[in-house]
Design a protein around this motif. Sequence first.
Motif, PDB file in Angstrom:
ATOM      1  N   ALA A 172      -4.839   4.728   7.081  1.00 21.55           N
ATOM      2  CA  ALA A 172      -5.462   5.887   6.503  1.00 21.55           C
ATOM      3  C   ALA A 172      -4.840   7.137   6.765  1.00 21.55           C
ATOM      4  CB  ALA A 172      -6.788   5.950   7.108  1.00 21.55           C
ATOM      5  N   LEU A 173      -4.348   7.298   8.020  1.00 21.23           N
ATOM      6  CA  LEU A 173      -3.605   8.596   8.285  1.00 21.23           C
ATOM      7  C   LEU A 173      -2.254   8.665   7.683  1.00 21.23           C
ATOM      8  CD1 LEU A 173      -3.771   8.469  12.271  1.00 21.23           C
ATOM      9  CD2 LEU A 173      -5.020  10.239  10.652  1.00 21.23           C
ATOM     10  N   LYS A 174      -1.663   7.583   7.268  1.00 23.96           N
ATOM     11  CA  LYS A 174      -0.439   7.764   6.371  1.00 23.96           C
ATOM     12  C   LYS A 174      -1.004   7.891   5.080  1.00 23.96           C
ATOM     13  CE  LYS A 174       2.621   4.457   8.847  1.00 23.96           C
ATOM     14  NZ  LYS A 174       3.546   3.411   8.640  1.00 23.96           N
ATOM     15  N   ALA A 175      -2.089   7.483   4.539  1.00 26.40           N
ATOM     16  CA  ALA A 175      -2.758   7.661   3.247  1.00 26.40           C
ATOM     17  C   ALA A 175      -2.857   9.414   3.017  1.00 26.40           C
ATOM     18  CB  ALA A 175      -3.754   7.337   2.892  1.00 26.40           C
ATOM     19  N   ILE A 176      -3.381   9.855   4.199  1.00 24.36           N
ATOM     20  CA  ILE A 176      -3.774  11.175   4.174  1.00 24.36           C
ATOM     21  C   ILE A 176      -2.388  12.134   4.266  1.00 24.36           C
ATOM     22  CG2 ILE A 176      -4.366  13.273   5.685  1.00 24.36           C
ATOM     23  CD1 ILE A 176      -6.508  11.336   6.701  1.00 24.36           C
ATOM     24  N   ALA A 177      -1.350  11.823   4.725  1.00 25.21           N
ATOM     25  CA  ALA A 177      -0.196  12.453   4.836  1.00 25.21           C
ATOM     26  C   ALA A 177       0.375  12.231   3.331  1.00 25.21           C
ATOM     27  CB  ALA A 177       0.995  11.822   5.827  1.00 25.21           C
ATOM     28  N   MET A 178       0.235  11.165   2.602  1.00 21.97           N
ATOM     29  CA  MET A 178       0.612  11.139   1.263  1.00 21.97           C
ATOM     30  C   MET A 178      -0.352  11.807   0.131  1.00 21.97           C
ATOM     31  SD  MET A 178       1.490   7.013   0.957  1.00 21.97           S
ATOM     32  CE  MET A 178       1.985   7.075  -0.634  1.00 21.97           C
ATOM     33  N   LEU A 179      -1.567  12.054   0.790  1.00 18.78           N
ATOM     34  CA  LEU A 179      -2.457  12.895  -0.090  1.00 18.78           C
ATOM     35  C   LEU A 179      -1.795  14.341  -0.209  1.00 18.78           C
ATOM     36  CD1 LEU A 179      -4.802  12.735  -1.983  1.00 18.78           C
ATOM     37  CD2 LEU A 179      -6.153  13.239   0.273  1.00 18.78           C
ATOM     38  N   ASP A 180      -1.430  14.681   1.024  1.00 16.35           N
ATOM     39  CA  ASP A 180      -1.031  15.934   1.472  1.00 16.35           C
ATOM     40  C   ASP A 180       0.390  16.334   0.729  1.00 16.35           C
ATOM     41  OD1 ASP A 180      -3.365  16.569   3.048  1.00 16.35           O
ATOM     42  OD2 ASP A 180      -2.315  16.540   4.880  1.00 16.35           O
ATOM     43  N   SER A 181       0.958  15.447   0.583  1.00 11.65           N
ATOM     44  CA  SER A 181       2.357  15.712  -0.036  1.00 11.65           C
ATOM     45  C   SER A 181       2.428  15.537  -1.493  1.00 11.65           C
ATOM     46  CB  SER A 181       3.412  14.845   0.704  1.00 11.65           C
ATOM     47  OG  SER A 181       3.096  13.639   0.449  1.00 11.65           O
ATOM     48  N   GLY A 182       1.359  15.080  -1.967  1.00 16.00           N
ATOM     49  CA  GLY A 182       0.956  14.664  -3.432  1.00 16.00           C
ATOM     50  C   GLY A 182       1.649  13.463  -3.779  1.00 16.00           C
ATOM     51  N   GLN A 183       2.113  12.421  -2.823  1.00 22.25           N
ATOM     52  CA  GLN A 183       2.451  11.058  -3.079  1.00 22.25           C
ATOM     53  C   GLN A 183       1.549  10.248  -3.365  1.00 22.25           C
ATOM     54  OE1 GLN A 183       4.922   9.995   0.093  1.00 22.25           O
ATOM     55  NE2 GLN A 183       6.554  11.569  -0.320  1.00 22.25           N
ATOM     56  N   LEU A 184       0.152  10.477  -3.000  1.00 20.81           N
ATOM     57  CA  LEU A 184      -0.600   9.340  -3.234  1.00 20.81           C
ATOM     58  C   LEU A 184      -1.230   8.861  -4.335  1.00 20.81           C
ATOM     59  CD1 LEU A 184      -2.376   7.189  -1.429  1.00 20.81           C
ATOM     60  CD2 LEU A 184      -4.299   8.981  -1.229  1.00 20.81           C
ATOM     61  N   GLY A 185      -1.431   9.890  -5.310  1.00 27.67           N
ATOM     62  CA  GLY A 185      -1.704   9.644  -6.826  1.00 27.67           C
ATOM     63  C   GLY A 185      -0.855   8.786  -7.653  1.00 27.67           C
ATOM     64  N   SER A 186       0.552   8.734  -7.081  1.00 27.20           N
ATOM     65  CA  SER A 186       1.430   8.150  -7.759  1.00 27.20           C
ATOM     66  C   SER A 186       1.828   6.687  -6.935  1.00 27.20           C
ATOM     67  CB  SER A 186       2.745   8.775  -8.106  1.00 27.20           C
ATOM     68  OG  SER A 186       3.297   9.109  -6.711  1.00 27.20           O
ATOM     69  N   ALA A 187       1.570   6.347  -5.845  1.00 21.99           N
ATOM     70  CA  ALA A 187       1.728   5.226  -5.085  1.00 21.99           C
ATOM     71  C   ALA A 187       1.221   4.053  -5.470  1.00 21.99           C
ATOM     72  CB  ALA A 187       1.462   5.489  -3.655  1.00 21.99           C
ATOM     73  N   ALA A 188       1.666   2.952  -5.664  1.00 21.74           N
ATOM     74  CA  ALA A 188       0.818   1.969  -6.273  1.00 21.74           C
ATOM     75  C   ALA A 188       1.656   0.763  -5.220  1.00 21.74           C
ATOM     76  CB  ALA A 188       1.209   1.626  -7.566  1.00 21.74           C
ATOM     77  N   ARG A 189       0.973   0.467  -4.284  1.00 18.73           N
ATOM     78  CA  ARG A 189       1.579  -0.747  -3.247  1.00 18.73           C
ATOM     79  C   ARG A 189       0.418  -1.707  -3.194  1.00 18.73           C
ATOM     80  NH1 ARG A 189       5.371   2.484  -3.274  1.00 18.73           N
ATOM     81  NH2 ARG A 189       7.035   3.332  -1.933  1.00 18.73           N
ATOM     82  N   VAL A 190       0.704  -2.737  -2.636  1.00 26.03           N
ATOM     83  CA  VAL A 190      -0.119  -3.958  -2.347  1.00 26.03           C
ATOM     84  C   VAL A 190      -0.013  -4.443  -1.023  1.00 26.03           C
ATOM     85  CG1 VAL A 190      -0.987  -6.268  -3.033  1.00 26.03           C
ATOM     86  CG2 VAL A 190      -0.064  -4.496  -4.652  1.00 26.03           C
ATOM     87  N   ALA A 191      -1.475  -4.620  -0.464  1.00 20.20           N
ATOM     88  CA  ALA A 191      -1.424  -5.005   1.104  1.00 20.20           C
ATOM     89  C   ALA A 191      -2.778  -5.888   1.131  1.00 20.20           C
ATOM     90  CB  ALA A 191      -1.615  -4.141   1.854  1.00 20.20           C
ATOM     91  N   SER A 192      -2.739  -6.813   2.160  1.00 23.46           N
ATOM     92  CA  SER A 192      -4.049  -7.536   2.401  1.00 23.46           C
ATOM     93  C   SER A 192      -4.217  -7.602   4.101  1.00 23.46           C
ATOM     94  CB  SER A 192      -3.637  -9.172   1.912  1.00 23.46           C
ATOM     95  OG  SER A 192      -2.552  -9.586   2.472  1.00 23.46           O
ATOM     96  N   ARG A 193      -5.205  -8.091   4.555  1.00 20.62           N
ATOM     97  CA  ARG A 193      -5.627  -8.105   5.927  1.00 20.62           C
ATOM     98  C   ARG A 193      -5.908  -9.674   6.072  1.00 20.62           C
ATOM     99  NH1 ARG A 193     -10.814  -7.893   8.971  1.00 20.62           N
ATOM    100  NH2 ARG A 193     -11.589  -7.941   7.110  1.00 20.62           N
TER     101      ARG A 193
END
Length: 123
Positions: free
Chosen positions: A102-123
């Motif tokens: 979530a913290l990395k996602a916030i950093a990406m949001l701040d840098s404008g990268q989150l809207g274009s990121a498309a990756r996949v993960a699972s738990r």
Amino acid sequence: MSLTIAVAALSLLQAPASADQSVDVAFDELSAARNSEAIMRIESNAALDRDDPARLINLAVAYAREGRTDEARELLDLAVHSGARYQLETASGDWVDSRRLALKAIAMLDSGQLGSAARVASR
């Protein structure tokens, strides 16, 4: 900074209930960049669990992709401060703590990268 995690699409299991119980976090929709569908699916799939980092993060990603950055930030903040904490598997096979994700996602949001990121993960 490149985020090689599935901020964009987490496919998770609900640990507290049962290891076999799936949690629908709109994995397919987010992977296909069908953000409006992802939002509808996550929001309509029972009540949004305000303490489930997977749902919070995925909904935030969909919001960010739709330009709803304030709402995305609010959900990511909730994920950071959630009482629930999971290890999430990234697309590269790494395991990441949900708060770090979530913290990395916030950093990406701040840098404008989150809207274009498309990756996949699972738990």
